[in-house]
Write an enzyme that holds these catalytic residues in place. Structure first.
Site, short mmCIF file in Angstrom:
data_model
loop_
_atom_site.label_atom_id
_atom_site.label_comp_id
_atom_site.label_asym_id
_atom_site.label_seq_id
_atom_site.Cartn_x
_atom_site.Cartn_y
_atom_site.Cartn_z
N LYS A 244 3.82 5.56 2.39
CA LYS A 244 2.37 5.39 2.34
C LYS A 244 1.94 4.67 3.63
O LYS A 244 2.33 3.53 3.86
CB LYS A 244 1.97 4.57 1.11
CG LYS A 244 0.50 4.13 1.09
CD LYS A 244 0.14 3.35 -0.18
CE LYS A 244 -1.28 2.77 -0.09
NZ LYS A 244 -1.67 1.99 -1.27
N ASP A 249 -6.85 -0.38 3.97
CA ASP A 249 -7.33 -0.03 2.63
C ASP A 249 -8.46 -0.97 2.25
O ASP A 249 -8.22 -2.10 1.81
CB ASP A 249 -6.18 -0.11 1.62
CG ASP A 249 -6.63 0.24 0.20
OD1 ASP A 249 -7.75 0.77 0.05
OD2 ASP A 249 -5.86 -0.01 -0.74
N LYS A 256 -12.92 -3.30 -2.39
CA LYS A 256 -12.16 -4.49 -2.77
C LYS A 256 -13.02 -5.73 -2.56
O LYS A 256 -13.83 -5.76 -1.63
CB LYS A 256 -10.92 -4.63 -1.87
CG LYS A 256 -9.80 -3.66 -2.20
CD LYS A 256 -8.58 -3.95 -1.34
CE LYS A 256 -7.48 -2.94 -1.56
NZ LYS A 256 -6.90 -2.99 -2.91
N ASP A 267 -1.12 -2.24 4.25
CA ASP A 267 -0.99 -1.09 3.35
C ASP A 267 -0.26 0.08 4.03
O ASP A 267 -0.08 1.14 3.44
CB ASP A 267 -2.38 -0.66 2.85
CG ASP A 267 -2.36 -0.19 1.41
OD1 ASP A 267 -1.38 -0.51 0.70
OD2 ASP A 267 -3.30 0.52 1.00
N ASP A 326 -9.95 3.07 -5.00
CA ASP A 326 -8.96 2.11 -4.51
C ASP A 326 -7.53 2.51 -4.93
O ASP A 326 -6.56 1.97 -4.41
CB ASP A 326 -9.29 0.70 -5.02
CG ASP A 326 -8.60 -0.39 -4.23
OD1 ASP A 326 -8.03 -0.05 -3.16
OD2 ASP A 326 -8.61 -1.54 -4.66
N GLU A 328 -5.90 4.93 -3.95
CA GLU A 328 -5.85 5.99 -2.94
C GLU A 328 -4.44 6.33 -2.49
O GLU A 328 -4.18 7.44 -2.06
CB GLU A 328 -6.70 5.59 -1.72
CG GLU A 328 -6.00 4.72 -0.66
CD GLU A 328 -5.48 3.39 -1.17
OE1 GLU A 328 -6.02 2.89 -2.18
OE2 GLU A 328 -4.54 2.83 -0.59
N ARG A 330 -1.70 6.84 -4.11
CA ARG A 330 -1.09 7.93 -4.88
C ARG A 330 -1.70 9.28 -4.50
O ARG A 330 -1.05 10.31 -4.62
CB ARG A 330 -1.23 7.63 -6.38
CG ARG A 330 -2.65 7.51 -6.85
CD ARG A 330 -2.76 6.83 -8.22
NE ARG A 330 -2.63 5.38 -8.14
CZ ARG A 330 -2.64 4.57 -9.18
NH1 ARG A 330 -2.76 5.06 -10.39
NH2 ARG A 330 -2.52 3.27 -9.02
N1 BES Z 1 -3.00 -1.09 -1.55
C1 BES Z 1 -3.35 -1.40 -2.88
C2 BES Z 1 -2.25 -2.15 -3.63
C3 BES Z 1 -1.90 -3.53 -3.14
C4 BES Z 1 -2.48 -4.62 -3.76
C5 BES Z 1 -0.99 -3.73 -2.16
C6 BES Z 1 -2.13 -5.89 -3.33
C7 BES Z 1 -0.65 -4.99 -1.74
C8 BES Z 1 -1.21 -6.08 -2.34
C9 BES Z 1 -3.65 -0.13 -3.68
O1 BES Z 1 -4.17 0.91 -2.94
C10 BES Z 1 -4.64 -0.52 -4.72
O2 BES Z 1 -5.68 -0.98 -4.37
N2 BES Z 1 -4.29 -0.32 -5.97
C11 BES Z 1 -5.15 -0.66 -7.05
C12 BES Z 1 -4.93 0.37 -8.14
C13 BES Z 1 -5.93 0.27 -9.25
C14 BES Z 1 -7.30 0.64 -8.77
C15 BES Z 1 -5.47 1.17 -10.37
C16 BES Z 1 -4.77 -2.06 -7.53
O3 BES Z 1 -3.59 -2.40 -7.54
O4 BES Z 1 -5.67 -2.81 -7.88
ZN ZN Z 2 -3.65 0.97 -0.89
ZN ZN Z 3 -6.28 0.81 -2.73
#
Ligand code: BES
Ligand code: ZN
Ligand code: ZN
Length: 483
Positions: A244, A249, A256, A267, A326, A328, A330
């Site tokens: 990834k 992000d 966020k 990210d 968010d 994204e 996946r």
């Molecule tokens: N890049 C983030 C995940 C992340 C969070 C990485 C904290 C490093 C530290 C990912 O794209 C994300 O935002 N995931 C969301 C998924 C949710 C919307 C189902 C998350 O973890 O909140």
């Molecule tokens: Zn991300």
């Molecule tokens: Zn994200």
């Protein structure tokens, strides 16, 4: 740092400082010249002292297990950093396997000497330039000189490849866009047996990678699909790593909160690990065909941003209802995983900072190992342990499998439950892995350890290069595994 392996005894080597690990508080060893002083200083577990008269650095070490050696090396380096010493010497400490112990020692030094000062006006040049590594073992165990040389060389390669990943991750988003990612990958094509192909948005459109493209839409920077291949003549198996590579992000329209956005330059850690892995396998000359596939884009906001409620059609035809922009990673990975399967992997492993839920579940030091083949998850776990990287297998179940149902599309990009987010993200990805590859696929969620707040051991704050060492350790197990 330069590492020089030598047959000379520790005593015979000429260097400005000597590093001595005090194992299990045993002060009786003949390497320890300053027994009395150490006793007076109340040298105990956790102590590190540099005695200016002798220029001996003593580091307490609980055992000579590999991870202890990495940590002790880091503490010795930290101490010497405060001096003007240009050279130091050390003997070796062997646990069970001489190669593994020596390699770990070098990793500890090289990883802890990493410093990201590209954006500092005042640079801090490394003063310690040379470390002599003596063949003399603390308990007089006989070690072959060739093993010493090989372990020193490989330890340096592994740490350098990890440090390369750190540089990629630490670089700010405006200085590291998908095009920079592609340039960085192209540099690796200079290595023997490595080739690199870079694809732009026209290719992504042609390949119907609409899910990946949707994430890119609001970014001013075009996306890149990067395909690195290391193909030596004697390759035994084909392993594909998918990374990834979100160079930023923001969360997209499901924006966020400000605090959560800080550090989202990290990210791209999955992609950075893939670069580090290719760098390492090529330099270690592993007899495996290893591919690195990276999906790189930003996730931004704007009038043309993809939206919650959009339905995307992925490369393999599965339709995805977007409920949260968010989630994204996946959406980028599902198209990259589908593309990767065109190359018929024996194993396929993706690396991603995929979910905050994984950090909540495992803490910030540990990566999650997900997949559908529990045996493979366990094997990866055992291999990662040897590398010093912390991991935990996370297993799925039939109830969580149902949580991605969508009323309008084949699947939803988020789960209908607030719980088990690391596992449900893994389930989402698994839907894009064809049946014949399911048992040979792993998903590594490195969201916790990829970027560090509080420094620990040999890891500075900032990027850690998570994923590189554990994947190389696992690749080594495949060299002998029957399948
Ligand atoms: N890049 C983030 C995940 C992340 C969070 C990485 C904290 C490093 C530290 C990912 O794209 C994300 O935002 N995931 C969301 C998924 C949710 C919307 C189902 C998350 O973890 O909140
Ligand atoms: Zn991300
Ligand atoms: Zn994200």
């Amino acid at each position: 740092m330069r590492y020089i392996s030598t047959k000379k005894s520790l005593h015979e080597i000429n260097a400005e400082a000597t590093i001595i690990f005090v194992v299990k508080q045993n002060l009786k060893h003949h390497w320890i010249e300053d027994k009395k002083t150490l006793k007076n200083l109340d040298f105990k577990d956790g102590s590190v002292v540099l005695l200016p008269e002798s220029m001996n650095v003593y580091v307490a070490c609980e055992s000579v297990e590999s991870e202890e050696l990495r940590l002790a090396a880091a503490r010795a380096y930290e101490k010497l950093k405060q001096t003007n010493c240009k050279s130091a010497k050390i003997g070796i400490y062997i646990d069970k396997c001489p190669y593994a112990s020596i390699k770990a020692l070098i990793e500890g030094f090289e990883l802890s000497s990493y410093n990201f000062d590209r954006f500092k006006s005042k640079k801090t040049p490394q003063k310690l330039k040379t470390l002599y590594v003596s063949l003399e073992e603390v308990n007089k165990k006989g070690v072959d000189f060739q093993t010493l040389k090989q372990a020193v060389k490989d330890g340096k390669i592994l740490a350098d490849s990890t440090n390369l990943a750190k540089d990629v991750i630490n670089t700010p988003p405006e200085d590291f866009t998908p095009i920079h990612m592609a340039n960085e990958a192209m540099k690796l094509a200079k290595l023997e047996n490595v080739t690199c192909k870079v694809y732009d948005e026209k290719f992504l459109k042609k390949e119907k990678m609409n899910s990946f493209l949707a994430v890119n839409r609001a970014s001013v920077y075009p996306p890149r699909l990067i395909h690195l291949t290391y193909k030596p003549k004697d390759a035994k198996k084909r392993v594909i790593f998918v990374g990834k590579g979100l160079t930023y992000d923001s969360g997209g329209l499901s924006l966020k909160p400000s605090q959560a956005m800080v550090s989202m330059k990290a990210d791209k850690s999955g992609a950075a690990a893939v670069l580090g892995i290719i760098d390492a396998v090529a330099k270690l000359k592993l007899p495996l065909e290893v591919h690195g596939i990276i999906g790189s884009t930003e996730n931004m906001i704007g009038g043309d941003a993809y939206k919650p409620d959009d339905v995307l059609k992925s490369r393999n035809g599965i339709t995805i209802e977007v409920k949260n922009t968010d989630a994204e990673g996946r959406l980028v990975l599902c198209d990259c995983l589908d593309y990767a399967q065109d190359f018929k992997p024996d194993y396929m492993v993706d690396l991603a900072t995929l979910t905050g839920a994984c950090v909540v579940a495992l803490g910030e030091y540990t990566s999650g190992i997900l997949g559908v083949n529990e045996q493979l998850q366990k094997e990866f776990y055992e291999a990662s342990k040897r590398s010093g990287e912390l991991t935990t297998p996370l297993y799925s179940n039939r109830y969580l499998e149902k949580s991605l149902k969508s009323n309008v599309a084949d699947i939803c990009n988020i789960s209908n439950s607030r719980y088990g987010g690391a596992i449900t993200a893994g389930i989402f990805l698994s839907r894009f892995v064809k049946d014949k590859y399911k048992d040979s696929w792993l998903h590594l969620d490195i969201a916790g350890p990829a970027f560090i707040d509080k420094p620990w051991g040999y890891a500075q704050s900032g990027a850690s290069g998570a994923g590189v060492r554990m994947c190389i350790s696992w690749l080594r197990t495949l060299m002998t595994k029957e399948k």
